[in-house]
Design a protein around this motif. Sequence first.
Motif, PDB file in Angstrom:
ATOM      1  N   VAL A  56      -2.427  -7.926   7.548  1.00  0.00           N
ATOM      2  CA  VAL A  56      -1.142  -8.817   8.039  1.00  0.00           C
ATOM      3  C   VAL A  56      -0.444  -9.475   7.072  1.00  0.00           C
ATOM      4  CG1 VAL A  56      -0.444 -10.313   9.734  1.00  0.00           C
ATOM      5  CG2 VAL A  56      -2.178  -8.739  10.152  1.00  0.00           C
ATOM      6  N   PRO A  57       0.579  -9.217   6.539  1.00  0.00           N
ATOM      7  CA  PRO A  57       1.238 -10.018   5.613  1.00  0.00           C
ATOM      8  C   PRO A  57       1.692 -11.263   6.141  1.00  0.00           C
ATOM      9  CG  PRO A  57       2.751  -8.145   6.323  1.00  0.00           C
ATOM     10  CD  PRO A  57       1.673  -8.203   7.316  1.00  0.00           C
ATOM     11  N   GLU A  58       1.833 -12.083   5.007  1.00  0.00           N
ATOM     12  CA  GLU A  58       2.150 -13.634   4.899  1.00  0.00           C
ATOM     13  C   GLU A  58       3.542 -13.657   5.276  1.00  0.00           C
ATOM     14  OE1 GLU A  58       0.266 -16.191   4.675  1.00  0.00           O
ATOM     15  OE2 GLU A  58      -1.562 -15.197   3.647  1.00  0.00           O
ATOM     16  N   ASP A  59       4.044 -14.814   5.963  1.00  0.00           N
ATOM     17  CA  ASP A  59       5.380 -15.111   6.423  1.00  0.00           C
ATOM     18  C   ASP A  59       6.464 -15.040   5.557  1.00  0.00           C
ATOM     19  OD1 ASP A  59       4.463 -15.256   8.988  1.00  0.00           O
ATOM     20  OD2 ASP A  59       4.557 -17.583   9.089  1.00  0.00           O
ATOM     21  N   SER A  60       6.011 -15.415   4.132  1.00  0.00           N
ATOM     22  CA  SER A  60       6.955 -15.530   2.975  1.00  0.00           C
ATOM     23  C   SER A  60       7.041 -14.036   2.396  1.00  0.00           C
ATOM     24  CB  SER A  60       6.311 -16.549   1.957  1.00  0.00           C
ATOM     25  OG  SER A  60       4.931 -15.910   1.373  1.00  0.00           O
ATOM     26  N   ALA A  61       6.134 -12.974   2.671  1.00  0.00           N
ATOM     27  CA  ALA A  61       6.367 -11.663   2.174  1.00  0.00           C
ATOM     28  C   ALA A  61       7.503 -10.870   2.935  1.00  0.00           C
ATOM     29  CB  ALA A  61       5.162 -10.939   2.094  1.00  0.00           C
ATOM     30  N   VAL A  62       8.675 -10.466   2.504  1.00  0.00           N
ATOM     31  CA  VAL A  62       9.542  -9.922   3.318  1.00  0.00           C
ATOM     32  C   VAL A  62      10.023  -8.717   2.482  1.00  0.00           C
ATOM     33  CG1 VAL A  62      10.304 -12.045   4.242  1.00  0.00           C
ATOM     34  CG2 VAL A  62      11.381 -11.315   2.227  1.00  0.00           C
ATOM     35  N   GLU A  63       9.273  -8.001   1.685  1.00  0.00           N
ATOM     36  CA  GLU A  63       9.504  -6.493   1.114  1.00  0.00           C
ATOM     37  C   GLU A  63       9.704  -5.559   2.111  1.00  0.00           C
ATOM     38  OE1 GLU A  63      10.975  -6.052  -1.499  1.00  0.00           O
ATOM     39  OE2 GLU A  63      10.695  -8.405  -2.205  1.00  0.00           O
ATOM     40  N   ILE A  64      10.160  -4.378   2.032  1.00  0.00           N
ATOM     41  CA  ILE A  64      10.072  -3.542   3.096  1.00  0.00           C
ATOM     42  C   ILE A  64       8.502  -2.948   3.550  1.00  0.00           C
ATOM     43  CG2 ILE A  64      10.321  -1.448   1.464  1.00  0.00           C
ATOM     44  CD1 ILE A  64      11.934  -1.585   5.116  1.00  0.00           C
TER      45      ILE A  64
ATOM     46  N   PHE B 158       0.673   6.663   2.059  1.00  0.00           N
ATOM     47  CA  PHE B 158      -0.445   7.646   1.015  1.00  0.00           C
ATOM     48  C   PHE B 158       0.263   8.433  -0.088  1.00  0.00           C
ATOM     49  CE2 PHE B 158      -3.040   6.479   4.594  1.00  0.00           C
ATOM     50  CZ  PHE B 158      -3.886   5.668   3.988  1.00  0.00           C
ATOM     51  N   GLU B 159       1.615   8.824   0.208  1.00  0.00           N
ATOM     52  CA  GLU B 159       2.258   9.615  -0.719  1.00  0.00           C
ATOM     53  C   GLU B 159       2.818   8.708  -1.675  1.00  0.00           C
ATOM     54  OE1 GLU B 159       2.374  12.814  -0.625  1.00  0.00           O
ATOM     55  OE2 GLU B 159       0.893  12.555   1.070  1.00  0.00           O
ATOM     56  N   ASN B 160       2.512   7.522  -2.022  1.00  0.00           N
ATOM     57  CA  ASN B 160       3.158   6.766  -3.057  1.00  0.00           C
ATOM     58  C   ASN B 160       4.534   6.761  -3.416  1.00  0.00           C
ATOM     59  OD1 ASN B 160       0.240   6.035  -3.902  1.00  0.00           O
ATOM     60  ND2 ASN B 160       0.138   7.914  -4.915  1.00  0.00           N
ATOM     61  N   PHE B 161       5.320   6.602  -1.904  1.00  0.00           N
ATOM     62  CA  PHE B 161       6.850   6.465  -2.172  1.00  0.00           C
ATOM     63  C   PHE B 161       7.254   4.962  -2.467  1.00  0.00           C
ATOM     64  CE2 PHE B 161       6.921  10.231   0.995  1.00  0.00           C
ATOM     65  CZ  PHE B 161       7.057  11.123   0.001  1.00  0.00           C
ATOM     66  N   MET B 162       6.374   4.163  -2.372  1.00  0.00           N
ATOM     67  CA  MET B 162       6.926   2.749  -2.620  1.00  0.00           C
ATOM     68  C   MET B 162       5.734   1.761  -2.992  1.00  0.00           C
ATOM     69  SD  MET B 162       6.908   1.430   1.519  1.00  0.00           S
ATOM     70  CE  MET B 162       8.116   2.426   1.700  1.00  0.00           C
ATOM     71  N   TYR B 163       6.087   0.656  -3.581  1.00  0.00           N
ATOM     72  CA  TYR B 163       5.108  -0.339  -4.114  1.00  0.00           C
ATOM     73  C   TYR B 163       4.428  -0.709  -2.774  1.00  0.00           C
ATOM     74  CZ  TYR B 163       7.474  -0.738  -8.534  1.00  0.00           C
ATOM     75  OH  TYR B 163       7.951  -0.213  -9.797  1.00  0.00           O
ATOM     76  N   GLU B 164       3.008  -1.059  -2.877  1.00  0.00           N
ATOM     77  CA  GLU B 164       2.230  -1.461  -1.630  1.00  0.00           C
ATOM     78  C   GLU B 164       2.496  -3.103  -1.514  1.00  0.00           C
ATOM     79  OE1 GLU B 164      -1.935  -1.326  -2.679  1.00  0.00           O
ATOM     80  OE2 GLU B 164      -1.910  -2.713  -4.105  1.00  0.00           O
ATOM     81  N   PRO B 165       2.487  -3.421  -0.060  1.00  0.00           N
ATOM     82  CA  PRO B 165       2.628  -4.728   0.246  1.00  0.00           C
ATOM     83  C   PRO B 165       1.816  -5.787  -0.548  1.00  0.00           C
ATOM     84  CG  PRO B 165       1.706  -3.564   2.030  1.00  0.00           C
ATOM     85  CD  PRO B 165       1.753  -2.670   0.893  1.00  0.00           C
ATOM     86  N   SER B 166       2.328  -6.909  -0.561  1.00  0.00           N
ATOM     87  CA  SER B 166       1.674  -8.052  -1.479  1.00  0.00           C
ATOM     88  C   SER B 166       0.346  -8.250  -0.622  1.00  0.00           C
ATOM     89  CB  SER B 166       2.503  -9.235  -1.234  1.00  0.00           C
ATOM     90  OG  SER B 166       2.814  -9.985   0.080  1.00  0.00           O
TER      91      SER B 166
END
Length: 883
Positions: free
Chosen positions: A122-130, A108-116
Amino acid sequence: MLQIHNIGMMHSSVLTFIFQLSSWIFGTSNIPPTSEERHGKLGSIVLRVLPRVMQTILQEYISPRGLQMKYRLKDIRTYISEKEQSLMEKLPNMDDFTIELCYKILRFENFMYEPSCKWGNVPEDSAVEIADDIQRIIFAANEIISIKLADVSEIYFEKILKRLQEILHRVDTFLHKDTCLNLYKIICGLNIKYTDILQELVQMQQVNVAEMNDKDIENRDRISRVSFVVIDTFPNILRKIIESVILTSDLYKMYRQHMKNFSTDQQASLEKLKSPNPYDSMDISLMYKLLRQFLLIKTPTKGWGSKPDNVDLKLADDVERIRWYRNQLAHRCSIQIGKDEFDDYFDQFTNIGQRMDVYFHQNTNYKCTITGQKTCRMDIGMQIKYENALKELENIKLRYEKRPIKFFWGESFDRSLTNLRSTLKDEQSAGRRKVRLQIIFQYEDDVEGTVHILNSFKDEINEGLIGVEFIVATKGSIVLDVDILLEMMETDEILQTSLASFLEKILKCIPISCTDSIDIVLFIVEEYTSWKKSKPLGETVFLNFNIEAQLLETDNKMEEQFGQISEAISKHFNRTNYNSTATATFLPISLENIKKKEEAYAQALTPEENIRTTTEDFNKAQKPLKYNLPVSVNLRKQLNIQELRIKNPNIFSCIKIGNALVFADFKNNRLIICNVNSTDMHNIPLSYKPYYITGVNRNTVAVSCYSCTILLIDISRCSVTRTIKTSGNCWGLSYYDNNLYVDIDYNTIHVMDLTGQEIRTTCIPLPSDDILDITVDRNRLVCISVRSIYYCSLDGKLIWKFEDDEYQDLRGVTTDVEGSVYVTNYMTKTVVVISDDGQRYRDLLTESDGLDDPSGIYFDKNDNSLLVCHFGGKVFLFDVKKK
């Protein structure tokens, strides 16, 4: 032994680590681990490894001391529990930060891009960003915390272990370290008592991802910021107004004379008028009541109790807006506020603040304050404070539910019901009385269209209703004004049944799914009466009647008519005055005046008007009379801007230059331009809100704007060529004899050249009204207020003034080649034309001609055409003919 799948796809170092881990965890024993041991081993990872991993990721984005400073400045956007606050107090030490606290801050502090997959999914298996792996850590931890012991099979254990190892390997790659995997090795190599781990795991709560919804956080922030203005700034504005118009001692005396008209709580606040800070405890409702009922300021443009239009900009109009926004927000049963709605609120709020700064001669700073309240740091504590404060204004609660309708109302409605029911018997003995009820219908789909539909079906809705009468629907969300017989409120059951029947008819008129739930909020519209002056006994009342002349031929006929008049008046007297007597005096009729006026105007009257000529007319010797002026119009072109790919126009004024039609779109900060054939439609974005337009030459127009600004715009190049700052708010303007005539601050005409150099000023003799629009031609200056037309010489000398009770909402003015004046009247949906001598007038266009909400008007003297525009985007171009 662990079973490894898809070995060929795994990094060799990870494979090596897995086999090492197997020996560390299970040793060399051939005895398979139990479910408790497997669960305990996974629990040790959740309790000892994952918090450290999340702390490490967090420190990658913000240093502990940087986070400490944000916390001390109350610049944390997410909700922090009391337990988490104690952890934040330990900063810069982050060793005890939980998985959930780190996740909240990262998210919530907008430190990073949100996940895909967006946060909380739950992310897809192909999504591997932090950010994707942060999501995986949260869901893995929740899974291990919640799984039943019997379900921790060896296969499950191997799968989740493999999943965690892959996550930690990617995190280390992101950090350019091997911190996470090394920590994993250490924790897994420790000799841990797994029964203790399981006990700790049982006490651990899952991270509630569903509660931490981005939309909910944004809604809480928006409603809190809107509440900030309503709770803090608006009351300060009303306090300032009251202080500026009346001494506290005088207000206290007035209050003491009318104590019974105030509730106990209001009396307690008003008694503090003798204290050092007399207005601090007064809320918006009480101060509005004082301003209105003691007549401390002039009446709003549309009268007290009605929401002003955008063009209504008197002090009292803004007082009405403050009350309206306070009620609209206090009567919400939902905190959902979308971004567009939020921005619109603050546009209106800052406009009010700016006008107040002007009113108080820049000795206040309300506009800046409100702008700051939109953007200032607001931690979760402030959000909760103002959100709760808004709720407490009315304390709206769900009272009944009859699918699909939910009935909500607050404490003021409860108090009104109690008071009404306590006097119900007395009211019924005095006759059937009605109460005005407002129903806020919280409905989000096509509010404007729904309001139009409901008003169109007013008669159908009211047909068959008992005790309830639908009056009108307006926006915000949808507000229904309803008159309800007092006896319909005698019990909760009767009230609920009556309203349910009414709302069932409403729902038949609008699209709604059978699964939808409709929230409605009820409140009673308080009736106000002026208390400033008590009505003296024996005061003369003048009654004007239209009486056919032949009924005055004989005494007998006159006595018969007087008897009928007396009976009609007596029926409508207050019943408490039945035993009193009244004396009527008939004023003499001046036959001399009758003869003169008959001779002067007989030729202009139609036969029907001759029959209706009355003694009232004869006593108005110097006032203009309504005649059939020799003016006619033929529709040349009709178009609707909204249907020509121009969204949500709010047209304030218009002008025609050759074949080009130019419209000032106040709401959307733009000029809209098209040709007479409604092709080549385009717009010019502006930095200010435009009000009125005047033509300078075939390519240039001048536009008066909000914020004391005039823009010169080349419409052929779609560019602003000059910006002129004025000494005050500028409204109507007109270009004549190479100079601009501009209405400044409603009462002074400034004459300037096209560089903004002021030549002279002209004051117009206005007894009470404010100038809105002007036009200059033939060495004549014509000005309008909402109720009056002033026809003057260029030096401001009044030649004639036009007023008529029928026209109370004038908006735009123009003149033709002969000096006749054409004015739009918003309330009656008409265009009225007045002769150049001010003695004759008539309705040239009415609702039957298609007029709906007429605003701007322009007469093109080159081709004798009349352009009329409407706020909603309808445009008419008429050819004008004179006999």
